[in-house]
Design a protein around this motif. Structure first.
Motif, short mmCIF file in Angstrom:
data_model
loop_
_atom_site.label_atom_id
_atom_site.label_comp_id
_atom_site.label_asym_id
_atom_site.label_seq_id
_atom_site.Cartn_x
_atom_site.Cartn_y
_atom_site.Cartn_z
N ASP A 67 0.45 -1.34 -0.30
CA ASP A 67 -0.07 -0.67 0.01
C ASP A 67 0.73 0.97 -0.14
O ASP A 67 1.69 1.52 0.60
CB ASP A 67 -1.18 0.10 1.32
CG ASP A 67 -1.55 1.18 0.69
OD1 ASP A 67 -1.95 1.91 0.50
OD2 ASP A 67 -2.39 1.41 2.50
N ARG A 68 0.33 2.08 -1.02
CA ARG A 68 1.27 3.58 -1.08
C ARG A 68 2.40 3.68 -1.30
O ARG A 68 3.35 4.61 -0.40
CB ARG A 68 1.03 4.78 0.48
CG ARG A 68 -0.53 4.30 0.04
CD ARG A 68 -1.42 5.14 1.72
NE ARG A 68 -2.69 5.60 1.72
CZ ARG A 68 -2.94 6.63 0.72
NH1 ARG A 68 -2.79 7.90 0.70
NH2 ARG A 68 -4.50 6.83 1.42
N THR A 69 3.22 2.58 -1.77
CA THR A 69 4.88 2.44 -2.39
C THR A 69 4.48 2.54 -3.26
O THR A 69 4.47 2.05 -4.43
CB THR A 69 4.79 0.71 -2.32
OG1 THR A 69 4.66 0.49 -0.22
CG2 THR A 69 6.35 0.50 -1.82
N ARG A 70 6.11 3.46 -3.73
CA ARG A 70 6.48 3.93 -4.87
C ARG A 70 6.54 1.85 -6.28
O ARG A 70 7.83 1.43 -5.13
CB ARG A 70 8.15 4.62 -4.76
CG ARG A 70 7.89 5.36 -5.99
CD ARG A 70 9.06 6.36 -6.44
NE ARG A 70 8.95 7.30 -5.38
CZ ARG A 70 10.06 8.61 -5.06
NH1 ARG A 70 10.52 8.18 -5.53
NH2 ARG A 70 8.99 9.16 -4.30
N GLN A 98 -1.53 10.41 -4.02
CA GLN A 98 -0.12 10.30 -4.23
C GLN A 98 0.60 9.96 -5.64
O GLN A 98 0.89 8.89 -5.69
CB GLN A 98 0.37 8.47 -3.39
CG GLN A 98 0.20 9.60 -1.72
CD GLN A 98 0.18 8.42 -1.11
OE1 GLN A 98 -0.26 7.81 -0.84
NE2 GLN A 98 1.79 8.44 -0.20
N ASP A 157 4.05 10.73 -5.94
CA ASP A 157 4.52 10.44 -4.69
C ASP A 157 5.39 8.55 -5.65
O ASP A 157 5.83 7.90 -5.74
CB ASP A 157 3.57 10.01 -4.14
CG ASP A 157 4.12 11.39 -3.33
OD1 ASP A 157 5.26 11.47 -3.03
OD2 ASP A 157 3.09 11.29 -1.71
N GLU A 217 4.26 16.95 -9.99
CA GLU A 217 3.55 17.44 -8.20
C GLU A 217 2.76 18.19 -8.80
O GLU A 217 1.55 18.53 -8.35
CB GLU A 217 4.36 17.85 -7.78
CG GLU A 217 5.00 17.42 -6.90
CD GLU A 217 6.88 18.38 -6.46
OE1 GLU A 217 6.64 19.89 -6.63
OE2 GLU A 217 8.42 17.85 -6.11
N TRP A 274 -4.82 17.15 1.94
CA TRP A 274 -3.70 17.25 2.40
C TRP A 274 -2.36 16.99 0.97
O TRP A 274 -1.61 17.08 1.28
CB TRP A 274 -3.48 16.71 3.49
CG TRP A 274 -3.66 14.74 3.71
CD1 TRP A 274 -5.04 14.30 3.15
CD2 TRP A 274 -2.97 13.91 2.83
NE1 TRP A 274 -5.15 12.87 2.87
CE2 TRP A 274 -3.83 12.71 2.82
CE3 TRP A 274 -2.25 13.69 2.72
CZ2 TRP A 274 -3.30 11.26 2.07
CZ3 TRP A 274 -1.04 12.57 2.34
CH2 TRP A 274 -1.86 11.37 2.22
N ASN A 275 -3.22 16.25 0.15
CA ASN A 275 -2.10 15.79 -0.82
C ASN A 275 -2.19 15.88 -1.89
O ASN A 275 -1.71 15.54 -3.32
CB ASN A 275 -3.29 14.46 -0.90
CG ASN A 275 -2.03 13.17 -1.77
OD1 ASN A 275 -2.70 13.10 -2.84
ND2 ASN A 275 -1.24 12.74 -0.98
N ALA A 313 0.35 18.79 -1.49
CA ALA A 313 1.77 19.08 -1.66
C ALA A 313 2.48 18.58 -2.13
O ALA A 313 2.50 17.29 -2.19
CB ALA A 313 1.98 19.38 0.15
N PRO A 314 3.98 19.62 -2.12
CA PRO A 314 4.23 20.78 -2.03
C PRO A 314 3.27 22.19 -2.40
O PRO A 314 4.08 23.10 -2.35
CB PRO A 314 5.75 20.47 -2.54
CG PRO A 314 6.05 20.15 -3.69
CD PRO A 314 5.24 19.40 -3.19
N GLN A 326 -2.44 23.28 -0.55
CA GLN A 326 -3.97 23.41 -0.29
C GLN A 326 -4.83 24.04 -0.87
O GLN A 326 -4.91 24.85 -0.75
CB GLN A 326 -3.51 22.64 1.18
CG GLN A 326 -2.17 21.54 1.79
CD GLN A 326 -2.37 20.27 1.56
OE1 GLN A 326 -3.19 19.70 0.68
NE2 GLN A 326 -0.90 19.93 1.14
#
Lengths: 428, 150
Positions: free
Chosen positions: A180-183, A246, A249, A257, A349-350, A352-353, A356
């Motif tokens: 989960d949520r891993t590049r 993500q 990410d 981004e 929140w998602n 960044a950078p 928001q």
């Protein structure tokens, strides 16, 4: 004359009659907004007041026909997970009690019952003629044992007009990756989460002790729904999906981004039984107006999805977290708001950078039961300032929405526990 | 030649620091100023933070309520360096509680980062957002990585 059914005539005059009754309701209180409109920025003619400071994480709220406000807390406060607030003549309200020793999100009033949910179960409580819970200790357990992970835990609830209860069971993952949520981690084929989560389940509203085997997976491929409501005009369930996170990410070779800050869309779906909205295989790109193949499942940011997936009814910028949905059926607000949708965007929140966004209540116009025209920001500045919004450090975060018996719009804040009430005072 | 380059790098790092110091009304002696190697590590770590960590932990290190924990003056950040390096390399699947708040989102393993990158980003985090703590060394990260299943 063929088209002039006497039954239709009767129905039309009945509707007109009840509208006239509502308009001349002698019990409508005159509610004074706070001098600063509770810190909110609103369209001309609207005002707002802080009804109460609950100090709890106020998730969804419900108002009974008699004006009693029930607030579901995400976390139990002083042993109570549901707060009861009674209105005062000024339009503000006082916390008069509480019950339910469980945190959660769902709160809904229908036909003499208050419905509430923890992250595992759904309960209901009988309301008396005064619109109050008669016996707080006798909650009826309707549904139990729903799946919950460490994300998307909320079990939001709504009822239709045929005795059915709809429950969101959020997917306990971002995109059903092997990790989960891993590049770079690939999606699991035939995502196993979908058999018991990532969709809306239908149960009976009046049957105790139901589990998965008593329910029906009404719609699937929905990552996480927090805001949902029953549209009375077209007698249909509408939900707001929290889109996946993500893209940049985890797939920097496909997304930058800036793209990842606005993609994918937060989608409104009009659901029918059996619909599949595509998570985790697809996402909706609101800039291209296309359903795209997810990068975990062979997508590259350019490849359109193949397969029979439901298109959204409306789409909003990414990551703003739609936590509340309400179809406005009142008569207090001007005519353009009637049967349109208010959406509480909890805030992102998602992004960044990148700065928001969200932390506001949006209005989506509807015509004949379908979204029509551009959405607009209705109530803004819950965060306290533009700088606080950009930093994601909001003072207040809108979550739940409810309509009062006079047509006021109530908004809850799950950061500090403020309950807002928005009223229209100008002449229509 | 190698010595010359190292000297140049040190001088550059020192120059950057003194430039920064000029903007401060009352410059304080920081650990970084006393240790140019640490200053360089912090600088490299800031780049890693922006590329890898910022989405969840945010630009101000404050995290996201209920989801991603803050990195500001918590024992996880300021305490045991091996535990901190382990979180980065192996991820964190269990919810944690800080000051009565629960943070539940799963942190993925960032084991594709080099030992140097992990040391740099942790040194950066331990000396940003109001934190002040010793540098994390490459050897410390390497030792933690050696304990993980391949």
């Amino acid at each position: 004359m063929r088209f002039f059914s006497p039954r239709l005539l009767l129905a039309t005059s009945a509707v007109a009659g009840s509208l006239a009754l509502l308009a001349s309701n002698p019990h409508t209180p005159s509610v004074a907004p706070d001098p600063d409109n509770a810190g909110l920025k609103l369209p001309a003619g609207f005002g707002a007041l802080k009804v109460a400071e609950t100090g709890g994480r106020a998730r969804h709220i419900a108002v009974t026909p008699q004006g009693i406000i029930y607030v579901k807390l995400n976390k139990v406060k002083d042993g109570k997970g549901i707060l009861e607030l009674k209105p005062q003549a000024t339009g503000k309200a006082t916390v008069t009690g509480g019950f339910g020793d469980y945190g959660g999100t769902g709160m809904y009033v229908k036909d003499g019952y208050l419905y509430a949910s923890s992250d595992h179960n759904v309960y209901r409580y009988k309301l008396d003629a005064k619109g109050e819970v008669t016996d707080p200790n006798k909650g009826e357990l309707l549904v139990r044992g729903l799946k919950v992970g460490s994300q998307h835990e909320s079990k939001s609830i709504v009822l239709d007009n045929a005795g059915n209860l709809y429950v969101n069971i959020g997917a306990y993952a971002n995109a059903c990756q092997e990790q989960d949520r891993t590049r770079g981690s690939k999606g699991i084929p035939n995502c196993p989460i979908l058999d018991s989560a990532g969709g809306i389940w239908q149960f009976k509203a009046n049957q105790a002790n139901q589990t998965y085997k008593n329910g029906t997976r009404y719609a699937t491929g929905l990552r996480n729904v927090v805001g949902l409501d029953w549209n009375q005009q077209d007698n249909q369930l509408y939900v707001m999906q929290h889109g996946r996170d993500q893209l940049a990410d985890n797939w920097p070779q496909f997304y930058n981004e800036k793209q990842s800050a606005v993609l994918p869309a937060e989608c409104m779906y009009a659901l029918k039984q059996g619909d599949n909205a595509g998570w985790p295989y697809t996402y909706y790109d609101q800039l291209q107006h296309k359903i795209m193949q997810g990068p975990e499942y062979g997508g590259d940011g350019k490849k359109e999805a193949t397969g029979n997936y439901l298109a959204p009814a409306a789409a909003y910028p990414g990551h703003m977290a739609p936590d509340g949905l309400l179809f406005y059926t009142g008569t207090m607000f001007p005519a353009k708001y009637r049967n349109g949708a208010f959406i509480a965007f909890h805030g992102s929140w998602n992004r960044a950078p990148e700065p928001q966004a969200g932390y506001y209540v949006v209005f989506q116009p509807f015509v004949n039961g379908k979204p029509s025209g551009q959405w607009e920001v209705f109530a803004d500045n819950f965060s306290g300032s533009a700088a606080k919004t950009a930093a994601g450090r909001a003072d207040h975060r809108p979550c739940g929405l409810a309509q009062g018996p006079d047509g006021s719009l109530y908004v809850s804040d799950d950061s500090k526990g403020t309950i807002y009430r928005i009223v229209y005072n100008a002449k229509k | 030649m190698i010595f010359k380059q190292a000297f140049l790098a040190l001088a550059l790092a020192g120059g950057v620091l003194s430039l920064q110091a000029q903007h401060r009304p009352a410059p304080k002696k920081t650990a970084a100023k006393a240790d140019p190697a640490m200053a360089a590590s912090i600088k490299r770590g800031a780049v890693v933070y922006k590329n890898v960590c910022i989405t969840c932990h945010q630009a101000d290190g404050g995290g996201v309520p209920n989801m991603n924990p803050p990195l500001i003056k918590t024992q996880y950040v300021l305490g045991d360096k091996a535990r901190l390096a382990h979180i980065v390399l192996a991820g964190l699947a269990e919810p944690i509680e800080i000051d009565g708040n629960d943070y539940k989102q799963h942190m993925p393993a960032q084991n594709y980062l080099t030992d140097q990158q992990v040391a740099d980003v942790l040194t950066y985090v331990r000396n940003s957002f109001g934190n002040k703590a010793s540098a994390v060394q490459v050897a410390e990260v390497k030792a933690v990585r050696a304990t993980l299943p391949k």
